[in-house]
Design a protein around this motif. Structure first.
Motif, PDB file in Angstrom:
ATOM      1  N   UNK A   1      -4.804  -0.590  -7.639  1.00  0.00           N
ATOM      2  CA  UNK A   1      -6.061   0.132  -7.482  1.00  0.00           C
ATOM      3  C   UNK A   1      -5.646   1.515  -6.976  1.00  0.00           C
ATOM      4  N   UNK A   2      -6.317   2.558  -7.455  1.00  0.00           N
ATOM      5  CA  UNK A   2      -5.873   3.918  -7.121  1.00  0.00           C
ATOM      6  C   UNK A   2      -7.065   4.773  -6.734  1.00  0.00           C
ATOM      7  N   UNK A   3      -6.902   5.596  -5.693  1.00  0.00           N
ATOM      8  CA  UNK A   3      -7.889   6.646  -5.434  1.00  0.00           C
ATOM      9  C   UNK A   3      -7.165   7.947  -5.138  1.00  0.00           C
ATOM     10  N   UNK A   4      -7.824   9.032  -5.475  1.00  0.00           N
ATOM     11  CA  UNK A   4      -7.195  10.341  -5.335  1.00  0.00           C
ATOM     12  C   UNK A   4      -8.257  11.338  -4.905  1.00  0.00           C
ATOM     13  N   UNK A   5      -7.925  12.198  -3.979  1.00  0.00           N
ATOM     14  CA  UNK A   5      -8.905  13.192  -3.548  1.00  0.00           C
ATOM     15  C   UNK A   5      -8.220  14.507  -3.303  1.00  0.00           C
ATOM     16  N   UNK A   6      -8.890  15.573  -3.656  1.00  0.00           N
ATOM     17  CA  UNK A   6      -8.305  16.884  -3.360  1.00  0.00           C
ATOM     18  C   UNK A   6      -9.415  17.878  -3.109  1.00  0.00           C
TER      19      UNK A   6
ATOM     20  N   UNK B   1       0.851  -1.185   0.000  1.00  0.00           N
ATOM     21  CA  UNK B   1       0.000   0.000   0.000  1.00  0.00           C
ATOM     22  C   UNK B   1       0.892   1.242   0.000  1.00  0.00           C
TER      23      UNK B   1
ATOM     24  N   UNK C   1      -3.637   7.443  -3.239  1.00  0.00           N
ATOM     25  CA  UNK C   1      -3.442   6.147  -2.580  1.00  0.00           C
ATOM     26  C   UNK C   1      -3.337   5.037  -3.614  1.00  0.00           C
TER      27      UNK C   1
ATOM     28  N   UNK D   1      -8.152  -0.264  -2.658  1.00  0.00           N
ATOM     29  CA  UNK D   1      -8.207   0.970  -1.875  1.00  0.00           C
ATOM     30  C   UNK D   1      -9.671   1.337  -1.651  1.00  0.00           C
ATOM     31  N   UNK D   2     -10.043   1.567  -0.401  1.00  0.00           N
ATOM     32  CA  UNK D   2     -11.417   2.015  -0.124  1.00  0.00           C
ATOM     33  C   UNK D   2     -11.496   3.537  -0.086  1.00  0.00           C
ATOM     34  N   UNK D   3     -11.010   4.147   0.994  1.00  0.00           N
ATOM     35  CA  UNK D   3     -11.165   5.596   1.151  1.00  0.00           C
ATOM     36  C   UNK D   3     -10.201   6.349   0.239  1.00  0.00           C
ATOM     37  N   UNK D   4     -10.651   7.469  -0.330  1.00  0.00           N
ATOM     38  CA  UNK D   4      -9.736   8.284  -1.127  1.00  0.00           C
ATOM     39  C   UNK D   4      -8.853   9.177  -0.255  1.00  0.00           C
ATOM     40  N   UNK D   5      -9.040   9.106   1.054  1.00  0.00           N
ATOM     41  CA  UNK D   5      -8.273   9.960   1.973  1.00  0.00           C
ATOM     42  C   UNK D   5      -7.210   9.149   2.702  1.00  0.00           C
TER      43      UNK D   5
ATOM     44  N   UNK E   1      -5.158   8.316   5.897  1.00  0.00           N
ATOM     45  CA  UNK E   1      -5.533   8.463   7.307  1.00  0.00           C
ATOM     46  C   UNK E   1      -4.380   9.074   8.104  1.00  0.00           C
ATOM     47  N   UNK E   2      -4.727   9.807   9.161  1.00  0.00           N
ATOM     48  CA  UNK E   2      -3.690  10.376  10.032  1.00  0.00           C
ATOM     49  C   UNK E   2      -2.747   9.274  10.501  1.00  0.00           C
TER      50      UNK E   2
END
Lengths: 195, 586
Positions: free
Chosen positions: A33-38, A3, A54, A59-63, A65-66
């Protein structure tokens, strides 16, 4: 498949969105698998821009994590300093040595943190800090706005993937007339051989 | 083949693939790129309507003919379009109509974080909510079919994290269905489509019956699915929150809802019987939770998770640990807190761009001492210090009515209503009529940057260009206000501070309703730029007057102010305000 969680931080107009688009497409080319968020609603108005990319088997969440970022790519020093909460022991922080003072600093009402303070913040959170003269290098090539591609070149040393794969994606996403310069910018970043 | 697409791009792609012919929208973050993208597909008609209500009526009209239609807007746009939404649920349609509501939990760029799932229940129509771009594409097709099968508009809800996140989308090789070779004749059915009370009374039972049938449909649709796992915790979630929850609870049993209204009662009961504890995780209102409790199912939800703000995996993890649902501690929070106390970092709020015409206008407003009733757009940023030139801003088109009301309630202050050009066409004309009809004394300033700038430079009725880049008649705000009957109308350049100040003073003292058009096209759009002025360090007394313009290239150093020539647009406002004559235009 490992990951890979990447954060990008900068100021509206610096080209963070293009860089994160390239990064996402490269991930897809490499079979992830890719996710991107802005958040870019008010980015053009000189505000903060953050982008999460990510890569992973699934990948589940596009964010990101802290406490989970593997890489933090800072386009601007102050913006990079806002993310220690997302670092963990060994997070690689590639930081562009470039300041864009926010309004309060211009008005003399706040102080821009020093390089030492920023480095201490990031190291304190576990970051391995690598400084890069990205805007300088891009400027010498003819356009400081290519800083993102220089940073990606540096990052590519750590992320892997064939040079051709990166250049193919850059070719797809960068307008024809800026292509040659952007390829040069990427290779200049790669030549820094960060490790 | 897979391609990265934002949720907005995928909604547009799904609409195109499924034969949508007509699209209408008004720009609004985070929805704008839906219609932008849809408009570029071959063979479609797409427009920016002056406002969301008009956009929805356009979509309804197209769907009445049997064509498929897409209408998109941000969450608060649905408030503007609500009257049309409610009647269209009664009349039904012939072709499929999908209304996209892009909600903004966390208010990244909105005045509120209303949960528009409530509209589905309120207006009695089905709503789908995708959890990534692939679903956004697929749900468009499902929604269009549902719309035609059940003779109802269907809402598709996205949130900012779906609209502006990119995830892989399977690209289809299939061509969208062809348009009919000849235009069909409109099938007239006045009893169905004329909502006089007698007809509306016939339609209401149909609406109630339809929503019951849709609840049956919800029981069996594959987009509502149980994902088996560990039976200790059963999580009910939809949309982006489903993805966050999946990160935090990789082993749990899930009920993933793709259809968020109406809810499948039998499926929910079945799910509840399979797990020990039911937990609803949903952003904003307890929309699922309240309904699920009414079904007699015991569940946890808002006792654990907040009703305010945007969720994230980290937030869900932290609250779940506190509630004892999981034991993995949330990482990073302590580090972030420690770092925050170690060094206080200056914030970077969005500000008016260098060269923005609004800057000079707000400088003049502040100097006038008048009360300024504002509106929604880039110019809303003029409220913030150091310009501090606006005192209210509620929603699109509110400025003029609020100013008129303040006027009628009688205060000592002189009043200015300020509204942008796109906002003027959106909902500024009716309150102007009120100001004339009911004899207001308000001075209305149209802050005209000749484009819908805040959402990324969309065309509007004043620009002379359509969404699909055709030249068209440009509607001139000056002609509009003169034709309404305004006698006192002036056009000013907000770069000319003295000229604007004199005109404003004249209008404020006139005692009658009047309009000033402060016109300066957006420099980000026109790319207009002049050389940066130079500061003579011998003459600069470092008084800080120029800094009160809140312009980012101006920087206070120890001995004098400097100008960053790369950032500077060369508008010359600082040259005009410098009391020492130290800033020299090049």
């Amino acid at each position: 498949m490992k990951k890979v969680d990447i954060l990008m931080a900068g100021v509206g107009g610096q080209g963070t969105i293009l860089a994160s688009n390239i990064l996402a497409e490269v991930g897809l080319e490499l079979g992830y698998d890719v996710k991107k968020s802005e958040v870019h609603g008010m980015a053009q108005r000189g505000g903060t821009v953050e982008s999460h990319v990510r890569w992973g088997e699934k990948v589940y969440a596009p964010l990101v994590e802290q406490g989970h970022a593997d890489y933090l790519i800072g386009f601007e020093m102050l913006e990079t300093a806002r993310w220690p909460g997302y670092l963990k022991e060994g997070t690689v922080v590639i930081i562009n040595r470039y300041r864009i003072p926010p309004p309060a600093v211009n008005l003399g009402k706040a102080k821009y943190p020093s390089e030492q303070e920023i480095e201490a913040l990031l190291k304190g959170a576990g970051g391995r800090v690598i400084w890069i003269e990205g805007t300088g290098i891009a400027g010498e090539l003819g356009n400081p706005a290519m800083v993102g591609v220089v940073l990606l070149g540096a990052l590519s040393n750590l992320l892997g993937g064939e040079e051709e794969t990166w250049l193919k994606v850059i070719q797809r996403l960068v307008p024809e007339k800026f292509l040659e310069l952007n390829k040069k910018a990427f290779l200049s970043g790669k030549a820094l051989q960060v490790a | 083949m897979k391609k990265m697409m934002t949720g907005n791009e995928a909604v547009a792609y799904g609409a195109y693939l499924n034969g949508v012919r007509v699209g209408a929208a008004y720009p609004g973050t985070p929805s704008t790129e839906i219609m932008d993208n849809f408009s570029r597909y071959p063979g479609v008609y797409a427009e920016w309507a002056p406002n969301e209500k008009v956009a929805l009526d356009v979509g309804i009209g197209a769907a009445y003919t049997g064509a498929r239609a897409l209408v998109s807007m941000k969450h608060v746009g649905i408030n503007v379009a609500a009257d049309s939404l409610f009647y269209s649920v009664y009349t039904g349609l012939k072709g499929g109509l999908v209304l996209v509501s892009s909600d903004d939990p966390g208010m990244h760029s909105s005045q509120n974080e209303q949960d528009n799932r409530n509209y589905a229940k309120f207006a009695k129509l089905p709503m789908l909510e995708p959890s990534d771009s692939e679903e956004a594409k697929q749900f468009m097709g499902i929604a269009l079919e549902m719309s035609e099968t059940f003779d109802t508009p269907v809402m598709l809800r996205t949130v900012t994290r779906i609209s502006h996140s990119s995830t892989p989308v399977e690209i289809s090789n299939e061509e969208p269905p062809a348009a009919p070779p000849e235009p069909p004749l409109y099938e007239r059915d006045a009893v169905k489509f004329v909502m006089v009370p007698a007809n509306a009374r016939r339609r209401h039972p149909i609406v109630e019956e339809r929503i019951k049938k849709l609840a049956e449909y919800a029981e069996n649709t594959p987009i509502n699915r149980i994902e088996p796992g560990d039976d200790t915790i059963g999580i009910i979630a939809a949309g982006s929150v489903y993805q966050y929850a999946r990160e935090v609870f990789p082993e749990a049993t899930f009920l993933k809802l793709g259809m968020v209204y109406p809810l499948p009662a039998k499926l929910l009961h079945q799910f509840a019987s399979q797990v020990k504890t039911v937990v609803v995780i949903e952003e904003l209102d307890p929309f699922f939770e309240d309904q699920i409790r009414l079904m007699g199912i015991e569940t946890r939800g808002k006792d654990i998770f907040p009703i305010i703000g945007e969720f994230s995996p980290a937030l869900i993890r932290e609250r779940s640990v506190s509630a004892g649902l999981i034991s993995t501690p949330a990482a990073g929070a302590e580090v972030a807190a420690a770092a925050a106390t170690a060094t206080e970092l200056p914030i970077r709020p969005p500000i008016l761009c260098p060269g923005c015409g609004h800057r000079g206008m707000f400088h003049v407003f502040r100097e006038s001492g008048a009360l300024v009733l504002g509106d929604i757009g880039c110019y809303t940023l003029g409220y913030a210090p150091p310009l501090s030139g606006m005192h209210t801003s509620g929603c699109m088109g509110a400025s003029i009515g609020v100013a008129h009301g303040i006027d009628k309630a009688v205060v000592k202050d002189r009043t200015i209503a300020v509204i942008g050009d796109s906002t003027f066409f959106h909902s500024g004309i009716h309150p102007l009529i009120d100001a004339l009809y009911n004899e207001s004394t308000v001075t209305v300033v149209i802050a005209d940057n000749s484009v819908t700038a805040m959402t990324g430079h969309q065309q509007h009725p004043g620009t002379g260009i359509t969404l699909q880049k055709k030249n068209t008649r440009a509607i001139n705000p000056e002609q509009v206000v003169r034709s309404l009957g305004f006698e006192k109308v002036d056009i000013c350049d907000p770069y000319d501070l003295n000229g604007l100040a004199q005109t404003l003073e004249d209008h404020l003292e006139s005692g009658k309703p009047s309009v000033i058009i402060a016109r300066r096209p957006c420099v980000l759009y026109t790319k207009a730029k002049s050389a940066a002025p130079q500061i003579d360090p011998e003459l600069c007394v470092n008084c800080g007057t120029c800094l009160e313009l809140g312009c980012s290239p101006l920087m206070q150093k120890e001995d004098c102010v400097t100008i960053d020539p790369v950032l500077c647009n060369g508008c010359g406002l600082c040259v005009q305000v410098c009391p020492a004559g130290a800033i020299i235009k090049q």
